[in-house]
Scaffold this active site. Structure first.
Site, PDB file in Angstrom:
ATOM      1  N   HIS A 136      -3.940  -9.287   2.753  1.00  0.00           N
ATOM      2  CA  HIS A 136      -5.397  -9.455   2.750  1.00  0.00           C
ATOM      3  C   HIS A 136      -5.767 -10.564   3.732  1.00  0.00           C
ATOM      4  O   HIS A 136      -5.125 -11.612   3.775  1.00  0.00           O
ATOM      5  CB  HIS A 136      -5.889  -9.816   1.350  1.00  0.00           C
ATOM      6  CG  HIS A 136      -5.765  -8.692   0.368  1.00  0.00           C
ATOM      7  ND1 HIS A 136      -4.685  -8.577  -0.489  1.00  0.00           N
ATOM      8  CD2 HIS A 136      -6.555  -7.619   0.137  1.00  0.00           C
ATOM      9  CE1 HIS A 136      -4.840  -7.477  -1.223  1.00  0.00           C
ATOM     10  NE2 HIS A 136      -5.957  -6.879  -0.867  1.00  0.00           N
ATOM     11  N   HIS A 178      -3.279   3.252  -6.217  1.00  0.00           N
ATOM     12  CA  HIS A 178      -3.748   2.009  -5.603  1.00  0.00           C
ATOM     13  C   HIS A 178      -3.971   0.919  -6.648  1.00  0.00           C
ATOM     14  O   HIS A 178      -3.928  -0.276  -6.323  1.00  0.00           O
ATOM     15  CB  HIS A 178      -5.042   2.252  -4.832  1.00  0.00           C
ATOM     16  CG  HIS A 178      -5.415   1.117  -3.917  1.00  0.00           C
ATOM     17  ND1 HIS A 178      -4.751   0.847  -2.740  1.00  0.00           N
ATOM     18  CD2 HIS A 178      -6.374   0.151  -4.033  1.00  0.00           C
ATOM     19  CE1 HIS A 178      -5.281  -0.199  -2.153  1.00  0.00           C
ATOM     20  NE2 HIS A 178      -6.262  -0.651  -2.924  1.00  0.00           N
ATOM     21  N   LYS A 216      -2.441  -1.760   7.685  1.00  0.00           N
ATOM     22  CA  LYS A 216      -3.814  -1.255   7.716  1.00  0.00           C
ATOM     23  C   LYS A 216      -4.707  -2.094   8.612  1.00  0.00           C
ATOM     24  O   LYS A 216      -5.584  -1.569   9.313  1.00  0.00           O
ATOM     25  CB  LYS A 216      -4.371  -1.219   6.290  1.00  0.00           C
ATOM     26  CG  LYS A 216      -5.786  -0.682   6.190  1.00  0.00           C
ATOM     27  CD  LYS A 216      -6.258  -0.682   4.754  1.00  0.00           C
ATOM     28  CE  LYS A 216      -7.701  -0.178   4.639  1.00  0.00           C
ATOM     29  NZ  LYS A 216      -8.175  -0.184   3.243  1.00  0.00           N
ATOM     30  N   TYR A 261      -9.213  -8.137  -6.011  1.00  0.00           N
ATOM     31  CA  TYR A 261      -7.999  -7.801  -6.735  1.00  0.00           C
ATOM     32  C   TYR A 261      -7.574  -8.844  -7.750  1.00  0.00           C
ATOM     33  O   TYR A 261      -6.587  -8.663  -8.446  1.00  0.00           O
ATOM     34  CB  TYR A 261      -6.845  -7.606  -5.739  1.00  0.00           C
ATOM     35  CG  TYR A 261      -7.035  -6.436  -4.824  1.00  0.00           C
ATOM     36  CD1 TYR A 261      -6.593  -5.168  -5.184  1.00  0.00           C
ATOM     37  CD2 TYR A 261      -7.655  -6.581  -3.593  1.00  0.00           C
ATOM     38  CE1 TYR A 261      -6.763  -4.080  -4.345  1.00  0.00           C
ATOM     39  CE2 TYR A 261      -7.840  -5.499  -2.747  1.00  0.00           C
ATOM     40  CZ  TYR A 261      -7.388  -4.254  -3.131  1.00  0.00           C
ATOM     41  OH  TYR A 261      -7.568  -3.191  -2.301  1.00  0.00           O
ATOM     42  N   ARG A 297      -1.301  -1.701  -6.754  1.00  0.00           N
ATOM     43  CA  ARG A 297      -1.441  -2.826  -5.814  1.00  0.00           C
ATOM     44  C   ARG A 297      -2.341  -3.896  -6.424  1.00  0.00           C
ATOM     45  O   ARG A 297      -2.057  -5.095  -6.325  1.00  0.00           O
ATOM     46  CB  ARG A 297      -2.028  -2.316  -4.500  1.00  0.00           C
ATOM     47  CG  ARG A 297      -2.382  -3.394  -3.471  1.00  0.00           C
ATOM     48  CD  ARG A 297      -2.757  -2.742  -2.150  1.00  0.00           C
ATOM     49  NE  ARG A 297      -3.435  -3.636  -1.227  1.00  0.00           N
ATOM     50  CZ  ARG A 297      -2.830  -4.507  -0.433  1.00  0.00           C
ATOM     51  NH1 ARG A 297      -1.506  -4.627  -0.450  1.00  0.00           N
ATOM     52  NH2 ARG A 297      -3.513  -5.268   0.405  1.00  0.00           N
ATOM     53  N   ARG A 353       0.835  -1.194   0.000  1.00  0.00           N
ATOM     54  CA  ARG A 353       0.000   0.000   0.000  1.00  0.00           C
ATOM     55  C   ARG A 353       0.875   1.251   0.000  1.00  0.00           C
ATOM     56  O   ARG A 353       2.033   1.218   0.407  1.00  0.00           O
ATOM     57  CB  ARG A 353      -0.910   0.017   1.222  1.00  0.00           C
ATOM     58  CG  ARG A 353      -1.876  -1.151   1.313  1.00  0.00           C
ATOM     59  CD  ARG A 353      -2.725  -1.052   2.565  1.00  0.00           C
ATOM     60  NE  ARG A 353      -3.684  -2.154   2.673  1.00  0.00           N
ATOM     61  CZ  ARG A 353      -3.441  -3.301   3.309  1.00  0.00           C
ATOM     62  NH1 ARG A 353      -2.248  -3.494   3.887  1.00  0.00           N
ATOM     63  NH2 ARG A 353      -4.349  -4.242   3.373  1.00  0.00           N
TER      64      ARG A 353
END
Length: 344
Positions: free
Chosen positions: A322, A296, A223, A331, A299, A198
């Site tokens: 994740h 982003h 995060k 993603y 990513r 990120r």
């Protein structure tokens, strides 16, 4: 008992004194409004349900936002982006309103105005911050009797999950534009494509947590609040090995928000170069080339490439951080033509 006194030619001040309650004072434009308010307050006192709204009625949204930023937002990892939401709210017509005077219709008006300017997801973030501010005011700032107006309205439907992948030729054009821009950006973009990290994780890297021999970078706080060790590809190691060491121990000399601003400028420049080259070649430029591409998305691109290399979901999750397969599915928009080749 309520008393009324005229203040100047246009205003009436009401004072309510009753044993067991603090004095309640409020000013109105007409005596009728003053009497109606006094009647309501005295009725609540008689029934034992009165809650003072004095602080909520004397605190503007701007004042509350300042306090929220200092006491709440400054402690969050998302403080940098929340500062943007706070600035936006301060510029709105709500900023000068007292908290007790902001109702659902006011917030819905704000929502509708913002939807004409930014995406539904951006508006949802702004409303979430506003809602949390009211919750904190009620629970921690003793603004009893205050109602959270955000809970009274419909929030915008969030945007569909992005599935933006780099188009053929975009990576080359992007990197060339980054090199022309200079600074840390070309290295940051390459590292993002190699690791799937990120923006905030990249910006917060320090050399003491980078191990080029083991080919890893440790992220002590991510995060989702957990530590993560990211493996580095050969290209990622090359990028980091060629960087000069800073005296402050940081890998980069930029903040996460600055990365976004620089990326937006670079994309705009790269698009102009592409359009000029297309014009010189006498061909029509692709309307999607270097358009609607965010940092982003790198990513997203990196994560998708991990799957295309044959890594399984658990391996990819270990790299990207994740926590669930459902989160990863956002993603992993693999190209249909590539899957067709695998099915031959």
């Amino acid at each position: 008992m309520a008393t009324y006194s005229k203040r100047g030619p246009y205003q009436w001040q009401t004072k309510i004194r009753r044993t067991g309650y603090p004095v309640q004072t409020k000013t109105f434009n007409t005596r009728a409004e003053a009497e109606a308010w006094a009647s309501t307050v005295e009725s609540e006192m008689t029934r034992g349900v009165f809650v003072s709204r004095k602080e909520a009625e004397s605190t503007t949204l701007t004042e509350a936002l300042d306090r929220y930023e200092q006491e709440i937002s400054s402690r969050k990892k998302s403080h940098a982006i929340e500062k943007v939401y706070i600035r936006t709210l301060k510029k709105s017509f709500l900023s000068s309103r007292f908290l007790a005077g902001i109702n659902g219709s006011d917030v819905s008006r704000y929502r509708d105005a913002r939807l004409k300017e930014v995406s539904p997801t951006a508006v949802r973030h702004e409303l979430s911050l506003l809602s949390h501010l009211f919750t904190i005011a009620i629970k921690e700032w003793s603004m009893f009797g205050l109602i959270n107006p955000v809970m009274q309205i419909r929030r915008p439907t969030p945007n569909k999950s992005r599935d933006r992948r780099l188009l053929p030729g975009e990576e080359k054009a992007l990197l060339e534009a980054c090199e022309s821009y200079g600074g840390d950006l070309p290295h940051i973009v390459r590292l993002a494509l190699e690791t799937g990290m990120r923006r905030s994780e990249i910006a917060g890297m320090t050399w003491d947590l980078v191990d080029l021999k083991k080919r890893t970078v440790t992220l002590p706080e991510t995060k989702n609040g957990e530590k993560r060790i990211v493996p580095l590809s050969t290209e990622a190691v090359r990028v980091l090995s060629n960087l000069p060491r800073r005296l402050d121990g940081n890998v980069w000399g930029v903040e996460s928000v600055s990365i976004t601003h620089a990326f937006v400028r670079v994309i705009a420049r790269a698009r102009k170069v592409y359009e000029k080259e297309s014009q010189e070649k006498g061909v029509k430029p692709d309307l999607a080339f270097l358009v609607d591409l965010t940092f982003h998305d790198l990513r997203h691109e990196a994560t998708s490439r991990f799957f295309e290399k044959g890594l399984n979901p658990m391996q990819v999750a270990a790299i990207t951080g994740h926590k669930t397969l459902q989160m990863l599915k956002r993603y992993t928009h693999l190209k249909a033509e590539d899957l067709a080749e695998m099915l031959k």
